[in-house]
Design an enzyme around this catalytic site. Structure first.
Site, PDB file in Angstrom:
ATOM      1  CG  ASN A  47      45.273  37.904  45.195  1.00 16.25           C
ATOM      2  OD1 ASN A  47      46.302  37.378  45.608  1.00 16.25           O
ATOM      3  ND2 ASN A  47      44.752  38.977  45.756  1.00 16.25           N
ATOM      4  CD  GLU A  49      44.682  43.142  44.140  1.00 15.00           C
ATOM      5  OE1 GLU A  49      45.321  44.218  44.295  1.00 15.00           O
ATOM      6  OE2 GLU A  49      43.936  42.656  45.028  1.00 15.00           O
ATOM      7  CB  CYS A  58      39.644  35.124  42.781  1.00 16.46           C
ATOM      8  SG  CYS A  58      38.490  36.374  43.314  1.00 16.46           S
ATOM      9  CD  GLU A  60      39.730  31.592  45.921  1.00 16.19           C
ATOM     10  OE1 GLU A  60      40.204  32.543  45.256  1.00 16.19           O
ATOM     11  OE2 GLU A  60      39.221  31.732  47.040  1.00 16.19           O
ATOM     12  CB  CYS A  91      34.465  35.781  45.990  1.00 19.34           C
ATOM     13  SG  CYS A  91      34.789  35.405  44.251  1.00 19.34           S
ATOM     14  CB  CYS A  94      35.904  31.683  43.545  1.00 22.65           C
ATOM     15  SG  CYS A  94      37.102  32.840  42.851  1.00 22.65           S
TER      16      CYS A  94
HETATM   17  N1  THU Z   1      40.353  37.347  46.373  1.00 22.01           N
HETATM   18  C1  THU Z   1      40.763  36.081  46.032  1.00 22.01           C
HETATM   19  O1  THU Z   1      41.769  35.909  45.347  1.00 22.01           O
HETATM   20  N2  THU Z   1      40.038  35.051  46.484  1.00 22.01           N
HETATM   21  C2  THU Z   1      38.973  35.146  47.317  1.00 22.01           C
HETATM   22  O2  THU Z   1      38.381  34.131  47.668  1.00 22.01           O
HETATM   23  C3  THU Z   1      38.535  36.451  47.806  1.00 22.01           C
HETATM   24  C4  THU Z   1      39.156  37.627  47.134  1.00 22.01           C
HETATM   25  C5  THU Z   1      41.177  38.482  45.948  1.00 22.01           C
HETATM   26  C6  THU Z   1      40.587  39.347  44.884  1.00 22.01           C
HETATM   27  C7  THU Z   1      41.335  40.639  45.140  1.00 22.01           C
HETATM   28  O3  THU Z   1      42.598  40.572  44.482  1.00 22.01           O
HETATM   29  C8  THU Z   1      41.589  40.652  46.628  1.00 22.01           C
HETATM   30  O4  THU Z   1      41.411  39.310  47.056  1.00 22.01           O
HETATM   31  C9  THU Z   1      40.646  41.550  47.419  1.00 22.01           C
HETATM   32  O5  THU Z   1      39.326  41.296  47.096  1.00 22.01           O
END
Ligand code: THU
Length: 136
Positions: A47, A49, A58, A60, A91, A94
């Site tokens: 991920n 940010e 995300c 994925e 999520c 994804c």
């Molecule tokens: N996140 C992912 O990378 N994958 C997921 O399946 C769930 C959420 C990340 C997004 C964000 O950077 C952090 O987790 C919190 O939501």
């Protein structure tokens, strides 16, 4: 008991365990490592940010971008690693993005403490909208 579908994901989980160290998650502190098996090859993502929070990506979908850029199209398996209390499922966004390339894919998620869950992507996204709905 050995399960071939699950045993095959061990290299993916190992890659996701390494990937999580590269996650850029200074705002949520929730680091995610992902690894995909596509056309027999492995690609990873983390991920990423952003100070403008909604721009965060995300793991994925970052991995999916790497997969497509590597010329890979047939997604076979997805591994996710987080330090959460329970195995983190992908999520909703994804799930939809993964479906585009892997209607048959399996998804395995593991915590850094070793708890594991496995699903099919079809279980996670029933009655999905996909390329077939556009006659593709
Ligand atoms: N996140 C992912 O990378 N994958 C997921 O399946 C769930 C959420 C990340 C997004 C964000 O950077 C952090 O987790 C919190 O939501």
């Amino acid at each position: 008991m050995s399960d071939p579908a699950v045993d095959g994901v061990e290299p993916l989980l190992s890659a996701a365990r390494l990937a999580i160290e590269r996650a850029y998650a200074p705002y949520s502190g929730f680091r995610v490592g992902a690894a995909l098996l596509a056309d027999g090859r492995l690609v990873t993502g983390v991920n990423v940010e952003n100070a403008s929070y909604p721009l965060s990506m995300c793991a994925e979908r970052v991995a999916l971008g790497a997969m497509v850029d590597a010329g890979l199209r047939r997604l076979e398996a997805v591994a996710i690693v987080t330090a959460a209390a329970r195995p983190t499922p992908p999520c909703g966004a994804c799930r939809q993005a993964l479906w585009e390339f892997g209607e048959q894919a399996i998804v395995v998620s593991e915590t850094t403490a070793g708890l594991r869950r496995t699903w099919t992507l079809a279980e996670l996204l029933p009655d999905a909208f996909g390329p077939g709905d556009l006659d593709r």
